[in-house]
Write a protein that holds these residues in place. Structure first.
Motif, PDB file in Angstrom:
ATOM      1  N   ASP A   1       0.806  -1.221   0.000  1.00 44.21           N
ATOM      2  CA  ASP A   1       0.000   0.000   0.000  1.00 44.21           C
ATOM      3  C   ASP A   1       0.839   1.270   0.000  1.00 44.21           C
ATOM      4  N   ALA A   2       2.145   1.142  -0.165  1.00 40.48           N
ATOM      5  CA  ALA A   2       3.020   2.318  -0.141  1.00 40.48           C
ATOM      6  C   ALA A   2       2.660   3.271  -1.279  1.00 40.48           C
ATOM      7  N   PRO A   3       2.580   4.578  -1.005  1.00 39.32           N
ATOM      8  CA  PRO A   3       2.238   5.548  -2.055  1.00 39.32           C
ATOM      9  C   PRO A   3       3.368   5.709  -3.058  1.00 39.32           C
ATOM     10  N   ALA A   4       3.007   6.201  -4.223  1.00 38.33           N
ATOM     11  CA  ALA A   4       3.992   6.385  -5.289  1.00 38.33           C
ATOM     12  C   ALA A   4       5.134   7.291  -4.853  1.00 38.33           C
ATOM     13  N   LEU A   5       4.844   8.297  -4.027  1.00 41.79           N
ATOM     14  CA  LEU A   5       5.882   9.210  -3.567  1.00 41.79           C
ATOM     15  C   LEU A   5       6.990   8.452  -2.854  1.00 41.79           C
ATOM     16  N   ASP A   6       6.635   7.491  -2.020  1.00 37.70           N
ATOM     17  CA  ASP A   6       7.635   6.714  -1.296  1.00 37.70           C
ATOM     18  C   ASP A   6       8.291   5.670  -2.200  1.00 37.70           C
ATOM     19  N   ARG A   7       7.493   5.033  -3.058  1.00 39.91           N
ATOM     20  CA  ARG A   7       8.042   3.988  -3.919  1.00 39.91           C
ATOM     21  C   ARG A   7       9.108   4.518  -4.874  1.00 39.91           C
ATOM     22  N   TRP A   8       8.969   5.777  -5.268  1.00 41.46           N
ATOM     23  CA  TRP A   8       9.895   6.342  -6.245  1.00 41.46           C
ATOM     24  C   TRP A   8      10.792   7.437  -5.676  1.00 41.46           C
ATOM     25  N   TRP A   9      10.762   7.649  -4.361  1.00 39.03           N
ATOM     26  CA  TRP A   9      11.481   8.757  -3.750  1.00 39.03           C
ATOM     27  C   TRP A   9      12.967   8.759  -4.115  1.00 39.03           C
ATOM     28  N   TYR A  10      13.610   7.614  -3.935  1.00 39.91           N
ATOM     29  CA  TYR A  10      15.056   7.585  -4.166  1.00 39.91           C
ATOM     30  C   TYR A  10      15.413   7.441  -5.642  1.00 39.91           C
ATOM     31  N   LEU A  11      14.497   7.015  -6.468  1.00 36.93           N
ATOM     32  CA  LEU A  11      14.763   7.039  -7.896  1.00 36.93           C
ATOM     33  C   LEU A  11      14.731   8.478  -8.395  1.00 36.93           C
ATOM     34  N   VAL A  12      13.809   9.283  -7.854  1.00 32.00           N
ATOM     35  CA  VAL A  12      13.795  10.712  -8.184  1.00 32.00           C
ATOM     36  C   VAL A  12      15.086  11.368  -7.695  1.00 32.00           C
ATOM     37  N   ALA A  13      15.526  11.015  -6.499  1.00 28.34           N
ATOM     38  CA  ALA A  13      16.789  11.569  -5.982  1.00 28.34           C
ATOM     39  C   ALA A  13      17.953  11.184  -6.893  1.00 28.34           C
ATOM     40  N   ALA A  14      17.946   9.949  -7.370  1.00 29.57           N
ATOM     41  CA  ALA A  14      18.989   9.519  -8.294  1.00 29.57           C
ATOM     42  C   ALA A  14      18.935  10.331  -9.585  1.00 29.57           C
ATOM     43  N   MET A  15      17.737  10.528 -10.093  1.00 28.57           N
ATOM     44  CA  MET A  15      17.562  11.306 -11.311  1.00 28.57           C
ATOM     45  C   MET A  15      18.139  12.712 -11.142  1.00 28.57           C
ATOM     46  N   ALA A  16      17.890  13.332  -9.996  1.00 28.61           N
ATOM     47  CA  ALA A  16      18.400  14.683  -9.752  1.00 28.61           C
ATOM     48  C   ALA A  16      19.909  14.709  -9.571  1.00 28.61           C
ATOM     49  N   PHE A  17      20.495  13.556  -9.210  1.00 26.24           N
ATOM     50  CA  PHE A  17      21.935  13.511  -8.946  1.00 26.24           C
ATOM     51  C   PHE A  17      22.751  13.080 -10.163  1.00 26.24           C
ATOM     52  N   VAL A  18      22.106  12.563 -11.187  1.00 26.85           N
ATOM     53  CA  VAL A  18      22.830  12.080 -12.364  1.00 26.85           C
ATOM     54  C   VAL A  18      23.812  13.108 -12.930  1.00 26.85           C
ATOM     55  N   PRO A  19      23.448  14.404 -13.043  1.00 22.56           N
ATOM     56  CA  PRO A  19      24.430  15.360 -13.566  1.00 22.56           C
ATOM     57  C   PRO A  19      25.713  15.425 -12.734  1.00 22.56           C
ATOM     58  N   ASP A  20      25.601  15.296 -11.416  1.00 26.21           N
ATOM     59  CA  ASP A  20      26.792  15.291 -10.557  1.00 26.21           C
ATOM     60  C   ASP A  20      27.647  14.056 -10.835  1.00 26.21           C
ATOM     61  N   THR A  21      26.979  12.905 -10.993  1.00 22.76           N
ATOM     62  CA  THR A  21      27.709  11.675 -11.275  1.00 22.76           C
ATOM     63  C   THR A  21      28.438  11.765 -12.606  1.00 22.76           C
ATOM     64  N   LEU A  22      27.748  12.255 -13.620  1.00 17.83           N
ATOM     65  CA  LEU A  22      28.378  12.360 -14.936  1.00 17.83           C
ATOM     66  C   LEU A  22      29.547  13.345 -14.929  1.00 17.83           C
ATOM     67  N   ALA A  23      29.420  14.418 -14.180  1.00 16.72           N
ATOM     68  CA  ALA A  23      30.534  15.369 -14.068  1.00 16.72           C
ATOM     69  C   ALA A  23      31.746  14.695 -13.419  1.00 16.72           C
ATOM     70  N   PHE A  24      31.494  13.896 -12.384  1.00 16.65           N
ATOM     71  CA  PHE A  24      32.573  13.148 -11.728  1.00 16.65           C
ATOM     72  C   PHE A  24      33.211  12.174 -12.714  1.00 16.65           C
ATOM     73  N   HIS A  25      32.385  11.472 -13.485  1.00 14.26           N
ATOM     74  CA  HIS A  25      32.903  10.536 -14.478  1.00 14.26           C
ATOM     75  C   HIS A  25      33.791  11.253 -15.493  1.00 14.26           C
ATOM     76  N   ARG A  26      33.330  12.401 -15.969  1.00 11.62           N
ATOM     77  CA  ARG A  26      34.131  13.141 -16.955  1.00 11.62           C
ATOM     78  C   ARG A  26      35.465  13.578 -16.356  1.00 11.62           C
ATOM     79  N   ASP A  27      35.424  14.027 -15.107  1.00 10.83           N
ATOM     80  CA  ASP A  27      36.660  14.468 -14.448  1.00 10.83           C
ATOM     81  C   ASP A  27      37.672  13.338 -14.319  1.00 10.83           C
ATOM     82  N   HIS A  28      37.175  12.094 -14.278  1.00  8.01           N
ATOM     83  CA  HIS A  28      38.067  10.941 -14.101  1.00  8.01           C
ATOM     84  C   HIS A  28      38.249  10.163 -15.401  1.00  8.01           C
ATOM     85  N   GLY A  29      37.776  10.733 -16.506  1.00  8.37           N
ATOM     86  CA  GLY A  29      38.013  10.112 -17.805  1.00  8.37           C
ATOM     87  C   GLY A  29      37.268   8.820 -18.046  1.00  8.37           C
ATOM     88  N   ILE A  30      36.124   8.630 -17.381  1.00  2.00           N
ATOM     89  CA  ILE A  30      35.363   7.395 -17.548  1.00  2.00           C
ATOM     90  C   ILE A  30      34.726   7.368 -18.939  1.00  2.00           C
TER      91      ILE A  30
END
Length: 308
Positions: free
Chosen positions: A80-109
């Motif tokens: 019975d978990a609401p959609a907000l909780d079921r997807w909370w950390y996937l949304v957080a991941a989505m918002a963090f992807v630009p930071d991850t990609l910047a880190f990857h570029r800095d390290h030549g990934i």
């Protein structure tokens, strides 16, 4: 959280991030709806800012994923978990992807490694539906090591930078010439097909070269560790001559292991809570595990190491 957080949760930036995370169209549509709700609510944005800050503070630091504290928001057993909780950390991941990609570029990934690595989020969304019959994402701790630039998909296996946490005396007694706290590569086995010995060897060789090139500050990478039910020495008798038997024999034990029946069964069958008698017997592994546990046996999660 960056000032453009709302732009990351809606519009083209959100679409691009979801593509990196490898979601199906149906799952992506659900995530977009939750992201729009969060973007329109200052209180929810503030909560997301806290998640972002935790990830950012631990960016690129080789520490075990479970010590990066992300409060649990969703129990996958809760139908019975609401959609907000079921997807909370996937949304957080989505918002963090630009930071991850910047880190990857800095390290030549390489971009192809970045894509395969981040797409692991989509794999776990699909596994969640297989296991629980509904959409959601409950792997916030696991995905945190991808987002923080520590884990990379390198062929058949995944590897992340971590530190040895066992006492030095125990490490040395097992024949591993390292100290507690040493940075090593932690090995993971995704659900992506047969565990062929040649593919395993190729991934291990690639991992040493990859991390030496992109993270030379922690070199040399002479050893990798693995902590898994696939290192249970009983498997050498339960499924002799198989790829799993061969994989188990690659590793030298570091500890006696702990009982891990539930996590092993969930990985093998993806049917949480299903009685043994109702599980499928359509592979050598399935039959061996069911017979072993029906007779009162257990499966063990053990840690081992291998020279690279």
């Amino acid at each position: 959280m960056p000032d453009d957080i709302r732009d990351r949760l809606v519009g083209p930036a959100a679409d691009e991030a979801l593509a990196w995370l490898g979601l199906t169209d149906d799952a992506a549509a659900e995530v977009r709806a939750v992201a729009r709700r969060i973007a329109d609510d200052p209180a929810l944005i503030a909560e997301q800012e806290k998640v972002h800050a935790v990830l950012k503070e631990a960016m690129g630091i080789p520490r075990p994923w479970e010590v990066v504290h992300l409060p649990r928001r969703y129990n996958p057993d809760d139908g019975d978990a609401p959609a907000l909780d079921r997807w909370w950390y996937l949304v957080a991941a989505m918002a963090f992807v630009p930071d991850t990609l910047a880190f990857h570029r800095d390290h030549g990934i390489p971009e192809d490694v970045s894509r395969r690595t981040l797409a692991d989020a989509g794999l776990h969304v699909r596994l969640h539906r297989r296991m629980y019959g509904r959409s959601g994402f409950g792997q916030e701790g696991w995905i945190s090591i991808h987002l923080r630039g520590l884990l990379y998909d390198l062929g058949r296996l995944q590897f992340n930078l971590t530190t040895l946490r066992l006492p030095t005396e125990q490490i040395r007694a097992a024949g591993l010439p390292l100290d507690s706290g040493t940075v090593v590569l932690d090995t993971h086995i995704p659900e992506s097909g047969p565990l062929r010995p040649d593919d395993v060897a190729a991934s291990l060789a690639r991992a040493r070269a990859f991390f030496t090139e992109h993270f030379p500050q922690y070199a040399p990478y002479d050893y990798a560790i693995c902590n898994s039910w696939l290192l249970d020495p009983q498997l050498q008798q339960l499924v002799p001559g198989t790829n799993i038997d061969a994989f188990c024999r690659v590793w030298t034990p570091l500890d006696p292991g702990v009982e891990a029946d539930i996590s092993a069964l969930n990985f093998i069958f993806r049917r949480p809570g299903t009685p043994l008698a109702d599980l499928p017997r359509d592979s050598t592994l399935h039959r061996a595990v069911i017979d072993h546990m029906s007779a009162g046996g257990h499966l063990i999660q053990a840690m081992g190491y291998v020279a690279m």
